[in-house]
Scaffold this active site. Structure first.
Site, PDB file in Angstrom:
ATOM      1  N   GLU A  45      -0.763  34.022   7.374  1.00  0.00           N
ATOM      2  CA  GLU A  45      -1.805  33.713   8.345  1.00  0.00           C
ATOM      3  C   GLU A  45      -3.046  33.194   7.635  1.00  0.00           C
ATOM      4  OE1 GLU A  45      -1.151  36.008  12.203  1.00  0.00           O
ATOM      5  OE2 GLU A  45      -2.304  37.327  10.917  1.00  0.00           O
ATOM      6  N   SER A  87      -3.409  30.558  15.507  1.00  0.00           N
ATOM      7  CA  SER A  87      -3.528  29.631  16.628  1.00  0.00           C
ATOM      8  C   SER A  87      -2.189  29.036  17.075  1.00  0.00           C
ATOM      9  CB  SER A  87      -4.535  28.517  16.308  1.00  0.00           C
ATOM     10  OG  SER A  87      -5.832  29.076  16.106  1.00  0.00           O
ATOM     11  N   ASN A 128       0.244  40.168  18.752  1.00  0.00           N
ATOM     12  CA  ASN A 128      -0.815  41.091  18.311  1.00  0.00           C
ATOM     13  C   ASN A 128      -1.942  41.014  19.334  1.00  0.00           C
ATOM     14  OD1 ASN A 128      -2.866  42.479  17.047  1.00  0.00           O
ATOM     15  ND2 ASN A 128      -3.272  40.872  15.509  1.00  0.00           N
ATOM     16  N   HIS A 130      -3.742  42.994   8.164  1.00  0.00           N
ATOM     17  CA  HIS A 130      -4.218  41.860   8.965  1.00  0.00           C
ATOM     18  C   HIS A 130      -5.564  41.397   8.420  1.00  0.00           C
ATOM     19  CE1 HIS A 130      -5.686  39.495  12.324  1.00  0.00           C
ATOM     20  NE2 HIS A 130      -4.427  39.384  12.700  1.00  0.00           N
ATOM     21  N   GLU A 186      -8.226  40.552   9.767  1.00  0.00           N
ATOM     22  CA  GLU A 186      -9.409  41.175  10.388  1.00  0.00           C
ATOM     23  C   GLU A 186      -9.654  42.558   9.794  1.00  0.00           C
ATOM     24  OE1 GLU A 186      -8.162  40.593  14.447  1.00  0.00           O
ATOM     25  OE2 GLU A 186      -8.374  38.441  14.145  1.00  0.00           O
ATOM     26  N   LYS A 210      -4.548  42.729  19.483  1.00  0.00           N
ATOM     27  CA  LYS A 210      -5.859  43.089  18.908  1.00  0.00           C
ATOM     28  C   LYS A 210      -6.537  44.141  19.793  1.00  0.00           C
ATOM     29  CE  LYS A 210      -6.044  38.443  17.068  1.00  0.00           C
ATOM     30  NZ  LYS A 210      -6.792  37.544  16.228  1.00  0.00           N
ATOM     31  N   GLY A 236      -7.458  32.477  15.460  1.00  0.00           N
ATOM     32  CA  GLY A 236      -8.407  32.514  16.569  1.00  0.00           C
ATOM     33  C   GLY A 236      -9.356  31.330  16.616  1.00  0.00           C
TER      34      GLY A 236
HETATM   35  C1  PEP Z   1      -3.424  37.073  14.766  1.00  0.00           C
HETATM   36  O1  PEP Z   1      -4.136  37.845  15.398  1.00  0.00           O
HETATM   37  O2  PEP Z   1      -2.688  37.511  13.872  1.00  0.00           O
HETATM   38  C2  PEP Z   1      -3.481  35.645  15.089  1.00  0.00           C
HETATM   39  C3  PEP Z   1      -2.722  34.819  14.438  1.00  0.00           C
HETATM   40  O3  PEP Z   1      -4.358  35.279  16.078  1.00  0.00           O
HETATM   41  P1  PEP Z   1      -4.376  33.840  16.858  1.00  0.00           P
HETATM   42  O4  PEP Z   1      -2.960  33.560  17.258  1.00  0.00           O
HETATM   43  O5  PEP Z   1      -5.272  34.064  18.009  1.00  0.00           O
HETATM   44  O6  PEP Z   1      -4.887  32.830  15.891  1.00  0.00           O
END
Ligand code: PEP
Length: 250
Positions: free
Chosen positions: A166, A213, A9, A94, A96, A11, A172
């Site tokens: 997640e 992460s 992803n 997601h 976000e 983003k 992040g």
């Molecule tokens: C994500 O954007 O779904 C995500 C898991 O980001 P990151 O791997 O940066 O934590």
């Protein structure tokens, strides 16, 4: 057998030209990784360019969001059939989008219905915030997001859904969950919620990813867990060596 799955992803990162460069470098190093279904999710403006780069390859292309309506006066939104013109996958719910753009379990479900109608494979994200985690509400939050987000689709479509667990506190932040902890949430909360909707067999067939992460250094810890079928990768999916190494960790 659930086929391993890794999605990147990106983003809101990469122009169309930058996206092309990135994806070309990655696929050049992933030619021998056919055992893992690998999907790139660039921002909308780069989707057409990445599609070109992926032509005649087995790699998948996904959108990061879409609207549920077919067309109309929804300025700035993207309709399912516009996504389908280029992509096979779409990320829905997601964290976000939930945190900054008013996404709810109800809108996630409307989008899932639209994805079904347009033959898009949905990657549905669920996960608790730090406050919810610290107050012991992980089960309640994750089960509810799964039950309300995934309901009311045809059984055959339900089997194709990919769920991404997640935990918001891990996205992040550089603070990943652990393999056993993420596996337990998937096994004890997510698969049972799917089983309630569509039966035990479907709950075992659905692929569930971990996200938060994930890096080349910790990917194996997650991929060796029995209920984790892959990863949704954010930050590390923007780095060629990291992402290639994550995919190859299976
Ligand atoms: C994500 O954007 O779904 C995500 C898991 O980001 P990151 O791997 O940066 O934590």
């Amino acid at each position: 057998m659930r086929k391993p799955f890794v999605a990147g992803n990106w983003k809101m990162n990469k122009t169309s030209a930058e996206a092309r460069e990135l994806v070309e470098k990655m696929i050049a190093q992933l030619q021998d990784a056919a055992a893992v279904e690998t999907v790139f999710c660039p921002p909308f403006m780069a989707v057409a360019t990445v599609r070109e780069a992926l032509k005649h390859t087995a790699f998948g292309l996904g959108a990061q969001n879409m609207h549920w309506e077919e067309q109309g006066a929804f300025t700035g939104e993207v309709a399912p059939k516009m996504v389908k013109e280029f992509c096979e996958y779409v990320i829905l719910g997601h964290s976000e989008r939930r945190a900054y753009f008013g996404e709810t379990n109800e809108t996630v479900n409307k989008k899932l219905q639209a994805a079904q109608k347009n033959n898009l494979i949905s990657i549905v994200c669920v996960g608790e915030t730090l406050a919810e985690y610290e107050s012991g509400r992980t089960r309640e939050v994750v089960s509810t997001q799964t039950s309300l987000g995934l309901r009311d689709v045809a059984p055959e479509y339900a089997r194709s859904i990919i769920v991404a667990y997640e935990p918001v506190w891990a996205i992040g932040t550089g603070k990943a969950s652990t393999g056993p902890a993420a596996n337990a949430v998937i096994k004890d909360f997510i698969r049972p919620a799917i089983a309630e909707l569509y039966g035990a067999e479907t709950a075992q067939a659905v692929r569930v990813l971990y996200g938060g992460s994930v890096t080349a250094a910790n990917a194996q810890e997650f991929f060796t867990q029995p209920d984790i079928d892959g990863a949704l990768v954010g930050g590390a999916s923007l780095k060629v060596d990291e992402f290639v190494s994550i995919v190859k960790s299976f």
